[in-house]
Design a protein around this motif. Structure first.
Motif, PDB file in Angstrom:
ATOM      1  N   TYR A  36       6.291   4.775  -8.585  1.00  0.00           N
ATOM      2  CA  TYR A  36       6.179   3.474  -7.914  1.00  0.00           C
ATOM      3  C   TYR A  36       7.155   2.477  -8.567  1.00  0.00           C
ATOM      4  O   TYR A  36       8.276   2.329  -8.114  1.00  0.00           O
ATOM      5  CB  TYR A  36       4.733   2.958  -7.896  1.00  0.00           C
ATOM      6  CG  TYR A  36       4.641   1.480  -7.680  1.00  0.00           C
ATOM      7  CD1 TYR A  36       5.467   0.835  -6.757  1.00  0.00           C
ATOM      8  CD2 TYR A  36       3.766   0.683  -8.432  1.00  0.00           C
ATOM      9  CE1 TYR A  36       5.434  -0.535  -6.594  1.00  0.00           C
ATOM     10  CE2 TYR A  36       3.727  -0.687  -8.269  1.00  0.00           C
ATOM     11  CZ  TYR A  36       4.570  -1.295  -7.366  1.00  0.00           C
ATOM     12  OH  TYR A  36       4.548  -2.652  -7.225  1.00  0.00           O
ATOM     13  N   VAL A  37       6.770   1.831  -9.687  1.00  0.00           N
ATOM     14  CA  VAL A  37       7.645   0.755 -10.194  1.00  0.00           C
ATOM     15  C   VAL A  37       9.002   1.269 -10.667  1.00  0.00           C
ATOM     16  O   VAL A  37      10.008   0.555 -10.570  1.00  0.00           O
ATOM     17  CB  VAL A  37       7.003  -0.086 -11.334  1.00  0.00           C
ATOM     18  CG1 VAL A  37       6.006  -1.066 -10.783  1.00  0.00           C
ATOM     19  CG2 VAL A  37       6.445   0.767 -12.440  1.00  0.00           C
ATOM     20  N   LEU A  38       9.042   2.490 -11.166  1.00  0.00           N
ATOM     21  CA  LEU A  38      10.339   3.002 -11.639  1.00  0.00           C
ATOM     22  C   LEU A  38      11.337   3.046 -10.487  1.00  0.00           C
ATOM     23  O   LEU A  38      12.487   2.639 -10.624  1.00  0.00           O
ATOM     24  CB  LEU A  38      10.158   4.386 -12.264  1.00  0.00           C
ATOM     25  CG  LEU A  38       9.611   4.372 -13.692  1.00  0.00           C
ATOM     26  CD1 LEU A  38       9.080   5.750 -14.083  1.00  0.00           C
ATOM     27  CD2 LEU A  38      10.687   3.918 -14.685  1.00  0.00           C
ATOM     28  N   GLY A  39      10.888   3.551  -9.328  1.00  0.00           N
ATOM     29  CA  GLY A  39      11.785   3.641  -8.180  1.00  0.00           C
ATOM     30  C   GLY A  39      11.967   2.313  -7.480  1.00  0.00           C
ATOM     31  O   GLY A  39      13.064   1.966  -7.039  1.00  0.00           O
ATOM     32  N   ASP A  40      10.888   1.558  -7.392  1.00  0.00           N
ATOM     33  CA  ASP A  40      10.904   0.324  -6.603  1.00  0.00           C
ATOM     34  C   ASP A  40      11.778  -0.742  -7.260  1.00  0.00           C
ATOM     35  O   ASP A  40      12.543  -1.426  -6.578  1.00  0.00           O
ATOM     36  CB  ASP A  40       9.465  -0.180  -6.455  1.00  0.00           C
ATOM     37  CG  ASP A  40       9.303  -1.109  -5.269  1.00  0.00           C
ATOM     38  OD1 ASP A  40       9.869  -0.806  -4.201  1.00  0.00           O
ATOM     39  OD2 ASP A  40       8.603  -2.146  -5.402  1.00  0.00           O
ATOM     40  N   ILE A  41      11.680  -0.882  -8.570  1.00  0.00           N
ATOM     41  CA  ILE A  41      12.434  -1.949  -9.249  1.00  0.00           C
ATOM     42  C   ILE A  41      13.213  -1.454 -10.467  1.00  0.00           C
ATOM     43  O   ILE A  41      14.269  -1.994 -10.785  1.00  0.00           O
ATOM     44  CB  ILE A  41      11.494  -3.117  -9.647  1.00  0.00           C
ATOM     45  CG1 ILE A  41      10.255  -2.593 -10.389  1.00  0.00           C
ATOM     46  CG2 ILE A  41      11.099  -3.923  -8.437  1.00  0.00           C
ATOM     47  CD1 ILE A  41       9.261  -3.679 -10.796  1.00  0.00           C
ATOM     48  N   LYS A  73       0.828  -1.221   0.000  1.00  0.00           N
ATOM     49  CA  LYS A  73       0.000   0.000   0.000  1.00  0.00           C
ATOM     50  C   LYS A  73       0.859   1.266   0.000  1.00  0.00           C
ATOM     51  O   LYS A  73       0.596   2.199  -0.754  1.00  0.00           O
ATOM     52  CB  LYS A  73      -0.929  -0.025   1.216  1.00  0.00           C
ATOM     53  CG  LYS A  73      -2.046   1.010   1.163  1.00  0.00           C
ATOM     54  CD  LYS A  73      -2.950   0.821   2.383  1.00  0.00           C
ATOM     55  CE  LYS A  73      -4.035   1.876   2.460  1.00  0.00           C
ATOM     56  NZ  LYS A  73      -5.062   1.731   1.454  1.00  0.00           N
ATOM     57  N   TRP A  74       1.902   1.322   0.861  1.00  0.00           N
ATOM     58  CA  TRP A  74       2.678   2.562   0.909  1.00  0.00           C
ATOM     59  C   TRP A  74       3.393   2.823  -0.412  1.00  0.00           C
ATOM     60  O   TRP A  74       3.659   3.967  -0.773  1.00  0.00           O
ATOM     61  CB  TRP A  74       3.636   2.587   2.100  1.00  0.00           C
ATOM     62  CG  TRP A  74       4.816   1.658   2.102  1.00  0.00           C
ATOM     63  CD1 TRP A  74       4.981   0.529   2.862  1.00  0.00           C
ATOM     64  CD2 TRP A  74       6.037   1.787   1.346  1.00  0.00           C
ATOM     65  NE1 TRP A  74       6.202  -0.054   2.614  1.00  0.00           N
ATOM     66  CE2 TRP A  74       6.875   0.706   1.691  1.00  0.00           C
ATOM     67  CE3 TRP A  74       6.508   2.701   0.410  1.00  0.00           C
ATOM     68  CZ2 TRP A  74       8.142   0.511   1.123  1.00  0.00           C
ATOM     69  CZ3 TRP A  74       7.769   2.513  -0.153  1.00  0.00           C
ATOM     70  CH2 TRP A  74       8.561   1.436   0.211  1.00  0.00           C
ATOM     71  N   ARG A  75       3.686   1.757  -1.147  1.00  0.00           N
ATOM     72  CA  ARG A  75       4.398   1.917  -2.423  1.00  0.00           C
ATOM     73  C   ARG A  75       3.550   2.648  -3.466  1.00  0.00           C
ATOM     74  O   ARG A  75       4.079   3.184  -4.437  1.00  0.00           O
ATOM     75  CB  ARG A  75       4.819   0.545  -2.963  1.00  0.00           C
ATOM     76  CG  ARG A  75       5.974  -0.071  -2.198  1.00  0.00           C
ATOM     77  CD  ARG A  75       6.203  -1.523  -2.623  1.00  0.00           C
ATOM     78  NE  ARG A  75       7.570  -1.971  -2.399  1.00  0.00           N
ATOM     79  CZ  ARG A  75       8.057  -2.387  -1.246  1.00  0.00           C
ATOM     80  NH1 ARG A  75       7.295  -2.407  -0.177  1.00  0.00           N
ATOM     81  NH2 ARG A  75       9.309  -2.785  -1.144  1.00  0.00           N
TER      82      ARG A  75
END
Ligand SMILES: NC(=O)c1ccc[n+]([C@@H]2O[C@H](COP(=O)([O-])OP(=O)(O)OC[C@H]3O[C@@H](n4cnc5c(N)ncnc54)[C@H](O)[C@@H]3O)[C@@H](O)[C@H]2O)c1
Length: 392
Positions: free
Chosen positions: A201-206, A189-191
Motif C-alpha cells: 500500500y504506502v510503499l507503492g502509493d507514495i 478502500k481499494w488501496r
C-alpha cells in the motif's frame, strides 16, 4: 523561461482511461495535459460505470459517441476514425494498469500511466518491450518531478556542489490514513486491497514517488536493501500503512525511505535530503519553490525558484513560467511533465529519435525501478527484514 510560442502546432488527440467523476487524480491529468496546448481531450473511458462515463464526458464537452463504456471499445472504435486518438493517459486503480497499457500500446497509442505502473517487474519489462516494438512513448506520472527546484538539485548534485553523496534520506509520510478512513471512502478502500492495490500500500502509493525523486537527483543505483512494514490499522493487513527501508547504493552511499499513511498530523512530509561530503541539499514538496543548500561551516542558504543564479541549461530555468517570488505548484509541475510527454510523442511520430533521446522525462525505466523497489521490499519484509540484493 517557458515559452508558450513553442506549443505544438497540432495538439495530440488524447483520451483518458479512468479519472472519472470524483476520482482523486483525473482532474490533475486533464488540467495539466491541456495547459500548454500539447494535448486535446477528444475521448474517454473515464469510469467503471458506463452511464456515469457518458454523463461526465459529455459535461466535459466531448462528443457522447466518444465517451466509451470500456477501454477495449474505445481503442477499437477510435482506431477506425481518421481523427482517432493518438495517446492515452491511464488513471485507474493499480490492478488494471498492465492490461490497459498493453492494449493501448498494441493499438499504436502513446501512453502515460499512473504509478505503480504494474504489479511485477516482469510485467513492467514487458510493457517496455511492447513500447519499443511499436515505437511508442511510455511516460509514468511521477508528478512531483516536474518541479523546477528538483532539477536544480539534480544539476547541483551532478556538478559536484555537495561532493560525493554519502546519505540519502527519503520520506513521504502523510497522516490522512491515521484512522480507518477506508470504511467510507472507496478511493482509499481499494488501496488497502492487495487484489487491486498490488503487493504493497504506502510503499507503492507514495514511497515510489520519494524513491524516484532520489534516483533522479543522484543517479545512484541501489545495491541492496532491507525493509520492515506494519499495519497499524489491523484490518489493512497484509498491506502496510507504514514502512521503513534501509538501502546501500553503488557508490558506498546509504539511504533510508520512510513511507507512511499514519504520520498523524502531517500533510505530506515528502522530503528528500541528500548529504554529500561537503554540503547537503533538501527539497520538500510543501515548499516546492525553495531548495535548501547547506554548506558545512557556512550559513545555510535557501535557493528560490525563478532566480538568475539557478542553472540555466535545463528544467530549473527552462520550465519557469512566471519568475521568482510567485508560487508555482503541483499543477505547474504536472504541466511541465505533460509538456515533455507531448514533445517526445510528437518527436516519435516524426521518427525524430534524437529529440526523444535528448529530452528527459519519467519513462518506463523509472516505472520498472519503482516496481522493483516494491518487489524487493516485500521480499525483505516477508523474511524478517533480511537484506536482499536489489538486482537479482
Ligand atoms: N501521480 C500521483 O501523484 C498520483 C496521485 C493519486 C493517485 N495516483 C494513481 O492514480 C491511479 C488512480 O488513483 P485515484 O486515486 O484517482 O483512484 P480513484 O479510485 O479516485 O479513481 C479511479 C477512477 O478510475 C475509474 N475506473 C476504475 N476502473 C476502471 C476501468 N477498468 N476502466 C475505466 N475506468 C475505471 C473509476 O471509476 C474512477 O473514476 C492509481 O494508480 C493511483 O496510484 C497517482
Amino acid at each position: 523561461m517557458f515559452n508558450e510560442e513553442m506549443r505544438s502546432e497540432q495538439p495530440i488527440r488524447w483520451a483518458m482511461v479512468g479519472g472519472g467523476r470524483g476520482s482523486q487524480i483525473g482532474y490533475a491529468h486533464r488540467s495539466s495535459a491541456t495547459r500548454d496546448g500539447h494535448f486535446t481531450l477528444v475521448a474517454g473511458a473515464f469510469d467503471i460505470d458506463a452511464e456515469r462515463c457518458r454523463d461526465f464526458g459529455t459535461n466535459l464537452g466531448l462528443n457522447p459517441e466518444r465517451c466509451y463504456a470500456d477501454y477495449q471499445t474505445m481503442f477499437a472504435e477510435e482506431a477506425k476514425r481518421e481523427d482517432g486518438i493518438q495517446a492515452v493517459s491511464i488513471a485507474t486503480p493499480n490492478s488494471t494498469h498492465y492490461a490497459i497499457s498493453k492494449a493501448a500500446l498494441e493499438s499504436g497509442l502513446h501512453v502515460v500511466c499512473e504509478k505503480p505502473v504494474t504489479f511485477t517487474v516482469a510485467e513492467a519489462e514487458d510493457l517496455k518491450r511492447i513500447a519499443q516494438e511499436h515505437g511508442r512513448i511510455f511516460g509514468v506520472m511521477y508528478g512531483y518531478t516536474g518541479f523546477q527546484m528538483v532539477h536544480q538539485a539534480r544539476e547541483m548534485i551532478q556538478r559536484g556542489d555537495i561532493g560525493k553523496v554519502r546519505v540519502i534520506s527519503m520520506q513521504f509520510a502523510h497522516g490522512f490514513h491515521s484512522e480507518e478512513v477506508e470504511k467510507d471512502n472507496p478511493g482509499a478502500k481499494w488501496r488497502m486491497n492487495p487484489e487491486v492495490s498490488g503487493p504493497t500500500y504506502v510503499l507503492g502509493d507514495i514511497g515510489t514517488h520519494a524513491f524516484y525523486m532520489a534516483q533522479l537527483m543522484t543517479g545512484l543505483d541501489v545495491e541492496r536493501l532491507c525493509c520492515t512494514r506494519q499495519s497499524f490499522i489491523a484490518s489493512r493487513a497484509p498491506l502496510e500503512d507504514n514502512a521503513h527501508v534501509m538501502m546501500q547504493f553503488s557508490n558506498g552511499a546509504v539511504g533510508t525511505l520512510w513511507a507512511s499513511g499514519v504520520n498523524a498530523g502531517s500533510m505530506h512530509q515528502q522530503k528528500i535530503r541528500i548529504v554529500g561530503e561537503k554540503a547537503s541539499i533538501e527539497w520538500w514538496d510543501e515548499r516546492p519553490n525553495q531548495l535548501s543548500f547547506e554548506v558545512q561551516g557556512e550559513p545555510a542558504r535557501v535557493l528560490e525558484r525563478g532566480m538568475g543564479y539557478l542553472h540555466n541549461d535545463d528544467s530549473a530555468v527552462s520550465s519557469d513560467r512566471i519568475g521568482g517570488g510567485h508560487a508555482e505548484g503541483f499543477f505547474e509541475s504536472w504541466a511541465n511533465l505533460y509538456s515533455r510527454f507531448g514533445t517526445v510523442m510528437k518527436a516519435a511520430n516524426r521518427d525524430d529519435q534524437a529529440t526523444v533521446a535528448a529530452t528527459w522525462f519519467p519513462g518506463i525505466d523509472a516505472g520498472i525501478e519503482g516496481v522493483r523497489l516494491l518487489e524487493r521490499c516485500v521480499e525483505s519484509a516477508d523474511n524478517d527484514a533480511q537484506w536482499v540484493k536489489y538486482y537479482e
